[in-house]
Design an enzyme around this catalytic site. Structure first.
Site, PDB file in Angstrom:
ATOM      1  N   GLU A   1      -3.651 -34.744  14.279  1.00 42.74           N
ATOM      2  CA  GLU A   1      -4.455 -33.680  13.666  1.00 42.74           C
ATOM      3  C   GLU A   1      -4.442 -32.409  14.509  1.00 42.74           C
ATOM      4  O   GLU A   1      -5.464 -31.785  14.734  1.00 42.74           O
ATOM      5  CB  GLU A   1      -5.894 -34.174  13.467  1.00 42.74           C
ATOM      6  CG  GLU A   1      -5.952 -35.330  12.503  1.00 42.74           C
ATOM      7  CD  GLU A   1      -7.256 -36.127  12.597  1.00 42.74           C
ATOM      8  OE1 GLU A   1      -8.140 -35.721  13.355  1.00 42.74           O
ATOM      9  OE2 GLU A   1      -7.358 -37.144  11.917  1.00 42.74           O
TER      10      GLU A   1
ATOM     11  N   GLU B   1      -4.593 -41.378   5.937  1.00 43.17           N
ATOM     12  CA  GLU B   1      -5.987 -41.737   6.177  1.00 43.17           C
ATOM     13  C   GLU B   1      -6.786 -41.676   4.877  1.00 43.17           C
ATOM     14  O   GLU B   1      -7.396 -40.665   4.551  1.00 43.17           O
ATOM     15  CB  GLU B   1      -6.618 -40.821   7.235  1.00 43.17           C
ATOM     16  CG  GLU B   1      -6.127 -41.089   8.642  1.00 43.17           C
ATOM     17  CD  GLU B   1      -7.006 -40.436   9.724  1.00 43.17           C
ATOM     18  OE1 GLU B   1      -8.089 -39.922   9.383  1.00 43.17           O
ATOM     19  OE2 GLU B   1      -6.599 -40.460  10.890  1.00 43.17           O
TER      20      GLU B   1
END
Ligand SMILES: *[C@@H]1O[C@H](CO)[C@@H](O)[C@H](O)[C@H]1NC(C)=O
Ligand SMILES: *[C@@H]1O[C@H](CO)[C@@H](O)[C@H](O)[C@H]1NC(C)=O
Ligand SMILES: *[C@@H]1O[C@H](CO)[C@@H](O)[C@H](O)[C@H]1NC(C)=O
Ligand SMILES: *[C@@H]1O[C@H](CO)[C@@H](O)[C@H](O)[C@H]1NC(C)=O
Ligand SMILES: *[C@@H]1O[C@H](CO)[C@@H](O)[C@H](O)[C@H]1NC(C)=O
Length: 542
Positions: free
Chosen positions: A163, A222
């Site tokens: 991320e 995710e």
């Protein structure tokens, strides 16, 4: 046949390819660092039985290098053991080694000792940070390398950073550095020919997106089954119905999905992380996941399993791993235990091939293996003798003075009389060649502790020509894929064991087709009894 394993991204068709075949992963997150080692197997088996074909895990740097240069990979920190368990159970691994992992874990997995340099810029090309990262990756990546899919392990993708797009430093040189490090030290041969960089880039791209986003039509790394908690806030829950509905939509689209988390586990000790404005996460990382913190099955677990069943019809059927088979002994008729190599000159076949041309020196010894292909069971020829039952001639000469004996093969296999299994005593024959008959052996483990195992299965011998196969001394039958139509053999569960490795013995009569690759037998849940064959045989019924 015999291609080495590969895992690639097919950009043209917007999909993953595993060994060249289109592949959809249905994965679940499990963090080994949040589960005691004694429960790893239990949790992984439950994930497998839910229908997942992969797991995703982070590697927290600070969990393994508590002090600079002091590494710990034992006990609950035994990463390799975890990877092996996943592979034994039949789960692929999506690896997120950081160095930064976020993960609601103390300092996002970065060791706090990095902060000894007060003005260190973490997750950037800061020289001290990079030096520490390089040292850590230099330890970690070589350890992981054998577990990459390309090298026969379970790891299909490796994430670089985590991320990163949401981080202020946004240092492209840092990302380039990590990509290069990962590629050169670990994955350069990892993902099949040609495109390791692309695969890494792809995975890196997926990880840049915001939480929960579908990054392109094909991957959601995710998908949240629940959500994290903070001290002082309400416990987060997500309804099973909602999870099942969205999962079903994504899977039917053909998307690759990772359920984050599938089991949350526990932030033992001081390992929990925190968010800003400062809110620390509690010890429990239950996450309202399909498996509870303690590994119990929930309503959500069953809802997810039902959804996965729609797209993976084979869910309840256990896939045993393919078994690597090595040559253990070559049959030798005059002396079973001489390892002297004979030359195979040809195959005679009843009613079909009655003579062959041979070349050789005068006074050479001739051995003939007569295979009982089954005695006639119909009509007047049921007195069907086996052995050397008629004259054998070489040119015009009748060959006489044979020494004839039968081989108690079942007994030899059952009693383990065939000698050592490893390593291979001979190089496997070249595919095109006819080879003297040879025994091959290997073994595979079936995990214990789940009620549904062992299960019935089928064995497929695509890289073999003709012969017989035994499992744990039980003669499973004849295989002859070069003739067909039968390509798979039924393996009943009752001959399989969870208590000891299952021993596979193959007697290949004509020469295995695996060439310089390791010979394997495959397990499958789909019987193939109808491969195309050419035959002039006229049928009659009894
Ligand atoms: C390494 O970690 C394991 C598991 O947490 C622990 O039992 C062991 O004491 C540690 N070893 C060292 C040398 O700290
Ligand atoms: C043996 O060789 C001869 C001469 O080359 C050939 O004519 C014959 O067909 C061969 N026989 C067999 C059974 O291959
Ligand atoms: C086999 O050889 C013997 C000795 O030459 C001969 O008597 C007999 O007829 C032969 N049998 C056949 C079936 O050709
Ligand atoms: C397989 O062979 C090994 C070594 O001989 C033996 O210990 C084991 O019990 C065998 N497995 C089974 C299921 O019989
Ligand atoms: C074999 O049977 C399967 C399942 O019925 C079918 O899909 C396949 O086309 C058949 N193959 C041949 C060669 O007949």
């Amino acid at each position: 046949l015999g291609e080495s394993p590969s895992f690639t991204v097919d950009y043209q068709h917007d999909c993953f390819r595993k060994d060249g075949e289109k592949f959809q992963y249905i994965s679940g997150s499990i963090h080994y660092n949040r589960i005691p080692r004694v429960y790893w197997k239990d949790r992984l088996l439950k994930m497998y039985m839910a229908g997942l074909n992969a797991i995703q895990t982070y590697i927290p740097w600070n969990y393994h290098e508590a002090l600079p240069g002091l590494y710990n990979f034992s006990g609950d920190r035994d990463l390799e053991h975890f990877l092996k368990l996943a592979q034994d159970i039949g789960l692929l691994v999506i690896l997120r080694p950081g160095p930064y992992i976020c993960a609601e874990w103390d300092m996002g997995g970065l060791p706090a000792w990095l902060l000894k340099k007060k003005d260190i810029v973490l997750r950037s090309t800061d020289s001290d940070y990079i030096a520490a990262v390089d040292k850590w990756m230099g330890k970690l990546l070589p350890m992981i390398k054998p577990y990459l899919y390309q090298n026969g392990g379970p790891i299909i993708t490796v994430q670089v950073e985590n991320e990163y797009g949401s981080y202020f430093a946004c240092d492209y040189n840092y990302m380039r550095h990590l990509s290069k490090l990962t590629e050169t030290s670990s994955t350069s041969r990892a993902f099949g020919k040609g495109r390791p960089h692309n695969v890494l880039t792809a995975w890196y791209v997926f990880s840049l997106g915001a939480h929960g986003a579908v990054f392109n039509s094909q991957v959601n790394s995710e998908f949240y089954t629940g959500w994290l908690d903070h001290w002082g806030s309400h416990h987060s829950v997500v309804s099973p119905t909602q999870v099942a509905k969205v999962l079903s939509e994504m899977l039917l689209m053909g998307a690759n999905v990772n359920l984050y988390m599938f089991i949350g586990g526990t932030n033992f000790g001081y390992w929990n992380g925190a968010n800003m404005p400062y809110a620390a996460q509690p010890t429990s990382y239950d996450y309202d996941a399909p498996l509870t913190e303690a590994g119990d099955l929930t309503e959500k677990y069953f809802a997810i399993r039902e959804v996965i069943k729609m797209v993976r019809t084979s869910v309840s059927f256990y896939f045993y791993k393919n078994v690597i088979i090595s040559a253990i002994i070559w049959i030798f008729f005059t002396d079973f235990f001489l390892f002297l190599l004979k030359l195979a000159v040809g195959i005679l076949e009843r009613d079909k091939v009655l003579s062959i041309n041979v070349t050789g020196k005068a006074r050479s010894q001739v051995d003939i293996l007569v295979e009982n292909m089954g005695r006639v069971n119909y009509g007047k020829q049921i007195n069907d003798f086996k052995g050397l039952v008629s004259n054998l001639t070489l040119g015009a000469d009748l060959l006489t003075d044979w020494t004839m004996y039968s081989l108690s093969i079942d007994e030899a296999v059952m009693k383990g009389l065939l000698g050592e299994k490893e390593p291979a005593l001979f190089d496997p024959p070249q595919p095109a060649d006819l080879s003297p008959p040879a025994f091959y052996g290997g073994s595979f483990v079936i995990p214990d502790g789940i009620p549904d195992l062992p299960q019935d299965t089928y064995i497929k011998l695509s890289s073999w020509r003709k012969g017989q196969i035994w499992i744990n001394g039980f003669n499973v039958g004849r295989y002859w894929p070069t003739r067909g139509p039968q390509m798979t053999l039924f393996v009943p569960a009752n001959i399989l064991s969870t208590a000891a490795p299952n021993n596979v013995t193959v007697l290949e009569l004509e020469g295995a087709l695996c060439g310089s690759k390791a010979c394997t037998v495959e397990f499958t849940n789909t019987p193939i009894l109808n491969a195309t064959v050419q035959s002039d045989y006229k049928q009659h019924s009894c």
